[in-house]
Write an enzyme that holds these catalytic residues in place. Structure first.
Site, PDB file in Angstrom:
ATOM      1  N   TYR A 147      14.440  -6.775  -6.239  1.00 31.20           N
ATOM      2  CA  TYR A 147      14.487  -5.611  -5.356  1.00 31.20           C
ATOM      3  C   TYR A 147      15.702  -4.779  -5.714  1.00 31.20           C
ATOM      4  CZ  TYR A 147      13.011  -2.981  -1.285  1.00 31.20           C
ATOM      5  OH  TYR A 147      12.560  -1.988  -0.460  1.00 31.20           O
ATOM      6  N   LYS A 166     -14.937 -13.734  -2.596  1.00 33.69           N
ATOM      7  CA  LYS A 166     -15.061 -13.054  -3.882  1.00 33.69           C
ATOM      8  C   LYS A 166     -13.718 -13.077  -4.614  1.00 33.69           C
ATOM      9  CE  LYS A 166     -18.245 -10.595  -6.117  1.00 33.69           C
ATOM     10  NZ  LYS A 166     -19.688 -10.767  -6.113  1.00 33.69           N
TER      11      LYS A 166
END
Length: 412
Positions: free
Chosen positions: A44, A99
């Site tokens: 970050y 999925k």
């Protein structure tokens, strides 16, 4: 003591499976360490500013510095979920999570499921286009026809990443590969057979389109309202090119003399009485899941010379989309393809058909609890590879990547 209801037992186990902590089937796992101050400064601020500036200057750098190149969005509005119909986006979430799980399990592709509460097709298109920059591909799922055609066409035009409606093209690829092998075993040719498709939704139209591409000239379709012909005023622009049957045909006439019957509808949609009117040595694909359009045992009794396939894993010749979409996307992502185009679909058809003719490794037999002498040799009960065959990624994804490069849609 009353016997246990198998359906109730399956329901109980499925609910327990999904509710087990953590609920659902997906979680997010960081791919980089973040256990020290140095890690934090790289992951970050301030270190993250470096890839931000690189991508701002050259958007293609996103493939180098982010997960974009291996990330697919599984997107649905929940209007045609499995055989359950228009249950809505939230109720469709377990299927979309499933999925995403299959993408990871079979092709090592990361996937996020995104359920969209859309007002209409245009709203849905705008939402998907707006989130697309963060993904390497878009897998459209469980969207009712004819909206699914409108959505896919619009997004393919607007976006420079693969947009793929699996209910259409994934199904068509697997059916075409299985049919090619089945017809060869039956001594018939693609260009000389009559094909009757029961069901004219997303899958039925895509299968018809694929078979025409492969040289089938006699392809007829029916839906809940009858056989598709030019006299019907209720057909969409996507259905009209396939409205070629004589206007006096009913379903029985469409099935009479058919060499191939493909069901992509619901249980009972293929009448048992019509089976005796099919051509000799027919091919019957009854793909509704879990209950096929006609009972396979009845079809076998009435047509003993038929090759039969279903969508079920507990019967021979399972026509399952998991043989297609993970490996199509894997091949497309590996070469950073701008789209999944017809040459890539045809390459997948060819690879699947050819792989079914190869000797099956012992590890695949073991995965299905079979010995070296049990089945899984190219023939009437093995016309398509098994989903747990580890060679699928190499064969199908590799063929798709080559086709993408040769057709000019690969970025690398």
């Amino acid at each position: 003591m009353a016997e246990a209801d198998p359906q109730e037992d399956l329901k109980r186990r499925a609910l327990e499976y999904h509710a087990r902590a953590p609920a659902g089937k997906l979680s997010v796992i960081p791919s980089k360490p973040c256990i020290s101050q140095e890690d934090l400064s790289l992951a970050y601020t301030p270190g993250v500013a470096a890839p931000v500036r690189e991508i701002a200057a050259d958007p293609d750098k996103a493939y180098d510095y982010t997960a974009k190149g291996n990330l697919v969005a599984v997107v649905s509005n929940g209007t045609a979920v499995l055989g359950l119909g228009n249950v809505g986006p939230l109720a469709g979430k377990p299927v979309m999570e499933g999925k995403a799980l299959l993408f990871k399990r079979f092709a090592d592709i990361d996937a996020f499921d995104i359920e969209v509460q859309a007002r209409d097709a245009e709203h849905f298109i705008d939402v998907v286009a707006a989130i697309a920059p963060g993904f390497g591909g878009i897998n459209l799922e469980d969207i009712a026809a004819p909206v699914c055609f409108q959505v896919e066409e619009a997004l393919q035009t607007r976006l420079e990443i693969p947009v793929f409606h699996d209910d259409q093209h994934g199904t068509a690829v697997i059916v075409a590969a299985a049919l090619r092998n089945a017809l060869e075993l039956q001594g018939k040719e693609l260009g000389r057979v009559k094909v009757a498709i029961v069901g004219a939704g997303a899958a039925g139209l895509a299968i018809a389109r694929m078979l025409r591409t492969l040289g089938v000239t006699e392809v007829f379709l029916s839906d809940l309202h009858g056989v598709l012909h030019s006299g019907r005023a209720d057909l969409s622009a996507w259905h009209q090119p396939f409205a070629v049957a004589p206007q006096d045909w009913d379903l029985a006439a469409m099935l009479r003399g058919a060499d191939v019957v493909i069901g992509v509808s619901v249980r009972g949609a293929i009448p048992e009485a019509a089976l005796s009117t099919l051509a000799s040595k027919p091919v019957i694909f009854a793909l509704a899941n879990p209950d096929p359009e006609v009972d396979p045992a009845v079809a076998r009794r009435l047509c003993p010379d038929a090759i039969i396939a279903t969508g079920r894993s507990d019967l021979p010749n399972q026509v399952n989309n998991v043989l297609g979409f993970p490996f199509l996307f894997r091949g497309a992502l590996d070469c950073r393809a701008r789209r999944i185009n017809p040459p890539m679909l045809l390459a997948a058809v060819d690879a699947l058909a050819r792989l079914a003719r190869e000797p099956v490794p012992d590890m695949v037999r073991a995965a299905y609890g079979l010995t070296a002498t049990q089945g899984l040799a190219f023939g009437p009960e093995y016309i398509i590879p098994k989903p747990l065959d580890p060679r699928l990624r190499q064969w199908v994804s590799g063929a798709v990547t080559v086709a993408a490069r040769e057709s000019g849609v690969a970025r690398r």
